[in-house]
Design a protein around this motif. Structure first.
Motif, mmCIF file in Angstrom:
data_model
loop_
_atom_site.group_PDB
_atom_site.id
_atom_site.type_symbol
_atom_site.label_atom_id
_atom_site.label_comp_id
_atom_site.label_asym_id
_atom_site.label_seq_id
_atom_site.Cartn_x
_atom_site.Cartn_y
_atom_site.Cartn_z
ATOM 1 N N ALA A 20 0.817 -1.402 -0.028
ATOM 2 C CA ALA A 20 0.005 -0.026 -0.140
ATOM 3 C C ALA A 20 0.798 1.496 0.048
ATOM 4 O O ALA A 20 0.569 2.298 -0.844
ATOM 5 N N ILE A 21 1.975 1.229 0.763
ATOM 6 C CA ILE A 21 2.815 2.561 0.877
ATOM 7 C C ILE A 21 3.578 2.631 -0.372
ATOM 8 O O ILE A 21 3.505 3.716 -0.994
ATOM 9 N N THR A 22 3.797 1.485 -1.168
ATOM 10 C CA THR A 22 4.630 1.772 -2.347
ATOM 11 C C THR A 22 3.720 2.220 -3.633
ATOM 12 O O THR A 22 4.011 3.071 -4.227
ATOM 13 N N ILE A 23 2.579 1.612 -3.346
ATOM 14 C CA ILE A 23 1.471 2.238 -4.324
ATOM 15 C C ILE A 23 1.251 3.702 -4.479
ATOM 16 O O ILE A 23 1.242 4.481 -4.969
ATOM 17 N N SER A 24 1.011 3.888 -3.176
ATOM 18 C CA SER A 24 0.540 5.563 -2.642
ATOM 19 C C SER A 24 1.697 6.117 -3.063
ATOM 20 O O SER A 24 1.383 7.308 -3.666
ATOM 21 N N TRP A 25 2.974 5.950 -2.765
ATOM 22 C CA TRP A 25 4.081 6.712 -2.845
ATOM 23 C C TRP A 25 4.473 6.915 -4.424
ATOM 24 O O TRP A 25 4.645 8.098 -5.143
ATOM 25 N N SER A 26 4.038 6.081 -5.092
ATOM 26 C CA SER A 26 4.276 6.051 -6.694
ATOM 27 C C SER A 26 3.296 6.911 -7.540
ATOM 28 O O SER A 26 3.543 7.512 -8.433
ATOM 29 N N LEU A 27 2.076 6.972 -6.597
ATOM 30 C CA LEU A 27 0.787 7.717 -7.278
ATOM 31 C C LEU A 27 0.979 9.172 -6.665
ATOM 32 O O LEU A 27 0.791 10.334 -7.562
ATOM 33 N N ASN A 28 1.202 9.394 -5.468
ATOM 34 C CA ASN A 28 1.084 10.586 -4.881
ATOM 35 C C ASN A 28 2.150 11.476 -4.389
ATOM 36 O O ASN A 28 2.493 12.732 -4.407
ATOM 37 N N LYS A 29 3.314 10.740 -4.558
ATOM 38 C CA LYS A 29 4.494 11.315 -3.829
ATOM 39 C C LYS A 29 4.300 12.095 -2.388
ATOM 40 O O LYS A 29 4.920 13.147 -2.450
ATOM 41 N N SER A 30 3.556 11.511 -1.755
ATOM 42 C CA SER A 30 3.114 12.367 -0.137
ATOM 43 C C SER A 30 3.585 11.217 0.894
ATOM 44 O O SER A 30 2.638 10.321 0.561
ATOM 45 N N ILE A 31 4.105 11.684 1.741
ATOM 46 C CA ILE A 31 4.522 10.704 2.978
ATOM 47 C C ILE A 31 3.086 10.847 3.933
ATOM 48 O O ILE A 31 2.802 9.452 4.274
ATOM 49 N N VAL A 32 2.167 11.798 3.810
ATOM 50 C CA VAL A 32 1.074 11.607 4.683
ATOM 51 C C VAL A 32 0.269 10.719 3.958
ATOM 52 O O VAL A 32 -0.446 9.758 4.584
ATOM 53 N N TRP A 33 0.029 10.804 2.747
ATOM 54 C CA TRP A 33 -0.919 9.878 2.043
ATOM 55 C C TRP A 33 -0.479 8.320 2.273
ATOM 56 O O TRP A 33 -1.152 7.364 2.230
ATOM 57 N N ALA A 34 1.131 8.186 1.983
ATOM 58 C CA ALA A 34 1.533 6.801 2.216
ATOM 59 C C ALA A 34 1.204 6.365 3.480
ATOM 60 O O ALA A 34 1.056 5.183 3.636
ATOM 61 N N LEU A 35 1.548 7.005 4.513
ATOM 62 C CA LEU A 35 1.121 6.436 6.112
ATOM 63 C C LEU A 35 -0.256 6.208 6.155
ATOM 64 O O LEU A 35 -0.512 5.190 6.772
ATOM 65 N N VAL A 36 -1.430 6.959 5.630
ATOM 66 C CA VAL A 36 -2.545 6.675 5.519
ATOM 67 C C VAL A 36 -2.952 5.400 4.895
ATOM 68 O O VAL A 36 -3.584 4.665 5.391
ATOM 69 N N HIS A 37 -2.461 5.098 3.780
ATOM 70 C CA HIS A 37 -2.507 4.089 2.819
ATOM 71 C C HIS A 37 -1.904 2.890 3.623
ATOM 72 O O HIS A 37 -2.428 1.634 3.478
ATOM 73 N N GLY A 38 -0.877 3.221 4.247
ATOM 74 C CA GLY A 38 -0.185 2.158 4.949
ATOM 75 C C GLY A 38 -1.147 1.527 6.102
ATOM 76 O O GLY A 38 -1.048 0.291 6.354
ATOM 77 N N VAL A 39 -1.648 2.464 6.995
ATOM 78 C CA VAL A 39 -2.486 1.764 7.843
ATOM 79 C C VAL A 39 -3.652 1.248 7.215
ATOM 80 O O VAL A 39 -3.991 -0.032 7.788
ATOM 81 N N LEU A 40 -4.352 1.616 6.275
ATOM 82 C CA LEU A 40 -5.406 0.756 5.413
ATOM 83 C C LEU A 40 -5.057 -0.470 5.089
ATOM 84 O O LEU A 40 -5.866 -1.484 4.769
ATOM 85 N N SER A 41 -3.787 -0.598 4.628
ATOM 86 C CA SER A 41 -3.173 -1.558 4.066
ATOM 87 C C SER A 41 -3.825 -2.322 2.932
ATOM 88 O O SER A 41 -4.102 -1.921 1.916
#
Length: 58
Positions: A20-41
């Motif tokens: 989830a963090i990898t996908i989120s980072w590749s799309l958004n380039k945002s640490i905040v969104w990566a953390l949110v999506h990592g929690v949702l996994s």
């Protein structure tokens, strides 16, 4: 079990969160969104797969 795997398990990093963090980072380039999506996994991973062309729905 290898030491590397044991360390990741103790840190609480699951496969779903890593994906989830990898996908989120590749799309958004945002640490905040990566953390949110990592929690949702896995919820985020499955949602991503269902809503993208060529995902699980074909």
């Amino acid at each position: 079990m290898s030491r590397h795997t044991e360390g990741a398990a103790k840190a609480g990093i699951g496969l779903g969160s890593a994906i989830a963090i990898t996908i989120s980072w590749s799309l958004n380039k945002s640490i905040v969104w990566a953390l949110v999506h990592g929690v949702l996994s896995w919820i985020y991973v499955i949602w991503y797969a269902l809503t993208r062309p060529g995902g699980l729905s074909g």
